[in-house]
Design an enzyme around this catalytic site. Structure first.
Site, short mmCIF file in Angstrom:
data_model
loop_
_atom_site.label_atom_id
_atom_site.label_comp_id
_atom_site.label_asym_id
_atom_site.label_seq_id
_atom_site.Cartn_x
_atom_site.Cartn_y
_atom_site.Cartn_z
N ASP A 81 0.85 -1.18 0.00
CA ASP A 81 0.00 0.00 0.00
C ASP A 81 0.89 1.24 0.00
OD1 ASP A 81 -2.29 1.60 0.45
OD2 ASP A 81 -3.18 -0.01 1.64
N ASP B 68 -3.02 4.74 -2.43
CA ASP B 68 -4.06 5.34 -1.59
C ASP B 68 -4.51 6.69 -2.17
OD1 ASP B 68 -5.24 5.06 1.22
OD2 ASP B 68 -4.34 7.06 1.39
N GLU C 177 -6.66 3.82 -5.66
CA GLU C 177 -7.90 4.04 -4.90
C GLU C 177 -8.37 5.45 -5.21
OE1 GLU C 177 -9.67 4.35 -0.41
OE2 GLU C 177 -7.82 5.34 -1.01
N HIS D 202 -11.00 -2.45 4.35
CA HIS D 202 -10.82 -2.01 5.74
C HIS D 202 -11.53 -0.68 6.04
CE1 HIS D 202 -8.02 0.15 3.28
NE2 HIS D 202 -7.85 1.01 4.27
N ASP D 203 -12.16 -0.08 5.05
CA ASP D 203 -12.87 1.19 5.26
C ASP D 203 -14.38 1.02 5.24
OD1 ASP D 203 -10.52 2.71 5.39
OD2 ASP D 203 -10.46 2.97 3.21
C1 NOJ Z 1 -7.95 5.55 2.21
C2 NOJ Z 1 -7.57 4.45 3.16
O1 NOJ Z 1 -8.10 3.25 2.69
C3 NOJ Z 1 -8.11 4.85 4.50
O2 NOJ Z 1 -8.06 3.81 5.44
C4 NOJ Z 1 -7.35 6.07 4.95
O3 NOJ Z 1 -7.90 6.55 6.15
C5 NOJ Z 1 -7.42 7.19 3.91
N1 NOJ Z 1 -7.24 6.73 2.57
C6 NOJ Z 1 -6.34 8.20 4.17
O4 NOJ Z 1 -5.09 7.66 3.90
#
Ligand code: NOJ
Length: 540
Positions: A95, A190, A242, A316-317
Site C-alpha cells: 500500500d 491510496d 484508490e 478495511h474502510d
Molecule cells: C484511504 C484508506 O483506505 C483509509 O483507510 C485512509 O484513512 C485514507 N485513505 C487516508 O489515507
C-alpha cells in the site's frame, strides 16, 4: 498471468494473526498463513500499510516509507515473508500512501524546524481555504508558530504532500524502486486521484472543496510520470489506484493502457447506495435500482473505453457487505455466495477482504468505547453536536464504522479466536465462535465456493476477458449481466432479495451448462425460479 486473471486478497496486518502475543497482528503471522491463502487460490496479497507510523489512522499516516513498523516485525521478517510467498507462488502488493505523510515523518519535522527545502514538500499557505477534511472539520491546521497553515485532507496528523515539487516526486519514486528491488509485484495507491491540487488554492464551498483537488488533469500527469519512472518498466507489476469521489471518464483515463497510468481503479459509488442524500453517517436501506444502474454503467462504459475496474464489496474502510446487503440472520451463507458471484464473474479484477471467504460479519459492538477509529469517533461527536441523542448517534456509528471490518480475523473458537493469546487491539466479533476458519473448513461451504470462483476465472477466459452487457429486460429483484468472448457467453443472474422470484431465460442459453450457483441447481428451464439470494451462472 495478466492482472485480469488474478484474484487479490487484502490483509489488514494489525488484525490477521498475532504470533508474538502483543494483541497486534504481525508479518510472521501472515507468513504462517500463506498455506491457507494458497489453499484458497489467490494470486496476490495486498497488505495495508506496514511502515513505521504513529497509527493515528492505522498506518495510513506513514512516518517512514522504507522501513517496517516494529509492531509488525523487522525487515528480516519481511524478507522471509517474501521468500515464503514466492515458494507458494503468491505475489505481494504493498500500500503506497503518497498523498500525505504523518506529521511525525522527518520531512514534516524538518519543515517545522524551518528547513525551506522541506517546507516546499508540503502545501503551506498564509490563509486557509474553506475546504473540509474528509475526517471532519477544516482541512487546514497551523504550521507550528510560523503563522502559516498546512493542508490535511485527512486527519490533522496527515499532511498533504506537494506533488508539484519535482523533489517530492523523486522521493516517492525512490520509495517504489526500493520495494520493487525487494521483489514487490503490486502497488495499491491510496487516494491517488487527489494528489494534484489547483495551483492557486481558492475557497470552494461546493462539495467541501473537492472540485479543487479531485481528478485534476495534473493528477493524471503525475501518475503517468510515476508509471514511466518506476513500475511501467516491469510489465508484471500490478497497480491499482484508490479513487475518492471519482468519475467513469476519469477512471477510463487512469486505466486505459494507452495512457500509461494504472492497471485498474477502485471506486466507491456502489458502496454509497445506502447513504441518505449522499451522506455516510446516516441510515437507509440500500437502493437496489441505483446499485444495478451503477454496476451497469461502470461495467459497460469501462468496457467500451478499455478501462479496468477493481471489483470489491469489502475493505478495511467499509462495514461488512453482508450486513449491508443481506438478511444475515437467515441467509448469511447463500448471501455470501451471491455477493461473491456478482463480483468474481463481473468484468474486472476481484479483491477478497480477509474474512469475507468465511462470511465474517460486523462485530456487533454494544458501546462507543469499543470503537477506536478516528473517523468514527469524530463522526459520533459531530452527530451529537448536530442534536442526535447518544443512542441515535451510536446506532449510526455501529452501522457505518470502519472498525466493523477491522476486527481480528476469526481463526477458531478459542479465547481470542485463534488470533492471539492476549487481548487484541480491537475487540472480536460476537459471532467468532460460530463463524471461524476452523469451522468453515470443516463444515462450511463459503470458502469452497470462493475456491471454485477463483478456479473458474482461470479456466474460462470469458470471465477474465469478456465484454460486459446488462441483462435485459431489467427485473426488480435481479441484477443480471452477460459476458461475451469469441462466441462464448456467460449469463449471471443474482437475486438480491430474500423473496423468490421468476425470470425468463433467453432461448440461446437453454442448452448451456450451469458453471456455478449457490443452490446446486443441476438443470433449468426457460421460466427460471430463483430462490432467496440465489445466484446462477450459465455458460453457453
Ligand atoms: C484511504 C484508506 O483506505 C483509509 O483507510 C485512509 O484513512 C485514507 N485513505 C487516508 O489515507
Amino acid at each position: 498471468m495478466s492482472f485480469k486473471e488474478k484474484v487479490i486478497y487484502q490483509i489488514y496486518p494489525k488484525s490477521f494473526l498475532d504470533t508474538n502475543q502483543d494483541g497486534v497482528g504481525d508479518l510472521p503471522g501472515i507468513e504462517q498463513k500463506l498455506p491457507y491463502l494458497k489453499r484458497l487460490g489467490v494470486d496476490m496479497v495486498w497488505l495495508s500499510p506496514i511502515y513505521p507510523s504513529p497509527q493515528k489512522d492505522n498506518g495510513y499516516d506513514v512516518a517512514d516509507y522504507t522501513s517496517i513498523n516494529p509492531m509488525f516485525g523487522t525487515m528480516n521478517d519481511f524478507d522471509s515473508l517474501m521468500a515464503t510467498a514466492k515458494k507458494y507462488g503468491i505475489e505481494i502488493m504493498l500500500d503506497m500512501v503518497f498523498n500525505h505523510v504523518s506529521t511525525e515523518h522527518e520531512w514534516f519535522q524538518k519543515a517545522l524546524a524551518g528547513d525551506k527545502k522541506y517546507q516546499d514538500y508540503f502545501i503551506l499557505r498564509e490563509e486557509p481555504t474553506d475546504w473540509v477534511s474528509k475526517f471532519g472539520g477544516n482541512a487546514w491546521a497551523s504550521f507550528g508558530d510560523t503563522g502559516k497553515y498546512y493542508l490535511h485532507l485527512y486527519d490533522i496528523t496527515q499532511a498533504d504532500l506537494n506533488w508539484r515539487n519535482p523533489e517530492v516526486r523523486e522521493e516517492l519514486f525512490n520509495v517504489l524502486r526500493f520495494w520493487m528491488d525487494k521483489g514487490i509485484k503490486g502497488f495499491r495507491f491510496d487516494v491517488i486521484n487527489v494528489i494534484g491540487k489547483d495551483e492557486v488554492l481558492k475557497n470552494c464551498p461546493e462539495n467541501d472543496g473537492k472540485p479543487a483537488y479531485t481528478d485534476k488533469p495534473i493528477a493524471h500527469e503525475f501518475i503517468r510520470m510515476m508509471n514511466q519512472a518506476t513500475y511501467g518498466k516491469d510489465a508484471e507489476i500490478v497497480t491499482v489506484g484508490e479513487m475518492s469521489f471519482t468519475t467513469i471518464e476519469d477512471c477510463i483515463l487512469y486505466t486505459n493502457p494507452k495512457r500509461e497510468e494504472l492497471n485498474m481503479t477502485f471506486n466507491f459509488h456502489h458502496l454509497k447506495v445506502d447513504y441518505k442524500d449522499g451522506k455516510k453517517w446516516t441510515l437507509m436501506p440500500f437502493d437496489f435500482e441505483k446499485l444495478k444502474e451503477l454496476f451497469h454503467t461502470w461495467g459497460t462504459q469501462m468496457s467500451e473505453g478499455s478501462g479496468w475496474n477493481a471489483l470489491f464489496w469489502n475493505n478495511h474502510d467499509q462495514p461488512r457487505a453482508l450486513n449491508r446487503f443481506i438478511d444475515v440472520d437467515n441467509y448469511r451463507v447463500v448471501g455470501s455466495k451471491m455477493l461473491a458471484s456478482s463480483i468474481h464473474l463481473n468484468r474486472g479484477t476481484p479483491y477478497i477482504y480477509m474474512g469475507e471467504e468465511i462470511g465474517m460479519l460486523d462485530p456487533d459492538f454494544d458501546k462507543m468505547e469499543d470503537y477506536v477509529d478516528v473517523e468514527s469517533l469524530n463522526a459520533y461527536q459531530e452527530l451529537l453536536d448536530a442534536g442526535k441523542s447518544e443512542q441515535e448517534a451510536f446506532k449510526v456509528v455501529k452501522a457505518k464504522s470502519r472498525d466493523n471490518s477491522r476486527t481480528p480475523m476469526q481463526w477458531d473458537s478459542g479465547e481470542y479466536s485463534g488470533f492471539s493469546q492476549s487481548a487484541p487491539w480491537l475487540g472480536l466479533g460476537k459471532s467468532a465462535d460460530e463463524i471461524n476458519v476452523a469451522k468453515e473448513l470443516q463444515e462450511g461451504s463459503i470458502f469452497t465456493y470462493y475456491q471454485q470462483l477463483i478456479k473458474l476465472r482461470k479456466e474460462y477466459p470469458v470471465i477474465a476477458e469478456g465484454s460486459y452487457e446488462a441483462f435485459l429486460p431489467e427485473h426488480p429483484q435481479i441484477y443480471g449481466f452477460v459476458r461475451r468472448l469469441e462466441g462464448h457467453s456467460l449469463l449471471v443472474l443474482n437475486n438480491f432479495f430474500s423473496q423468490e422470484t421468476t425470470i425468463k431465460l433467453p432461448k440461446e442459453c437453454l442448452s448451456g451448462e450451469v458453471l456455478i450457483d449457490n443452490y446446486e441447481t443441476k438443470s433449468f428451464e426457460q421460466e427460471l425460479r430463483l430462490k432467496p439470494y440465489q445466484t446462477i451462472a450459465i455458460y453457453y
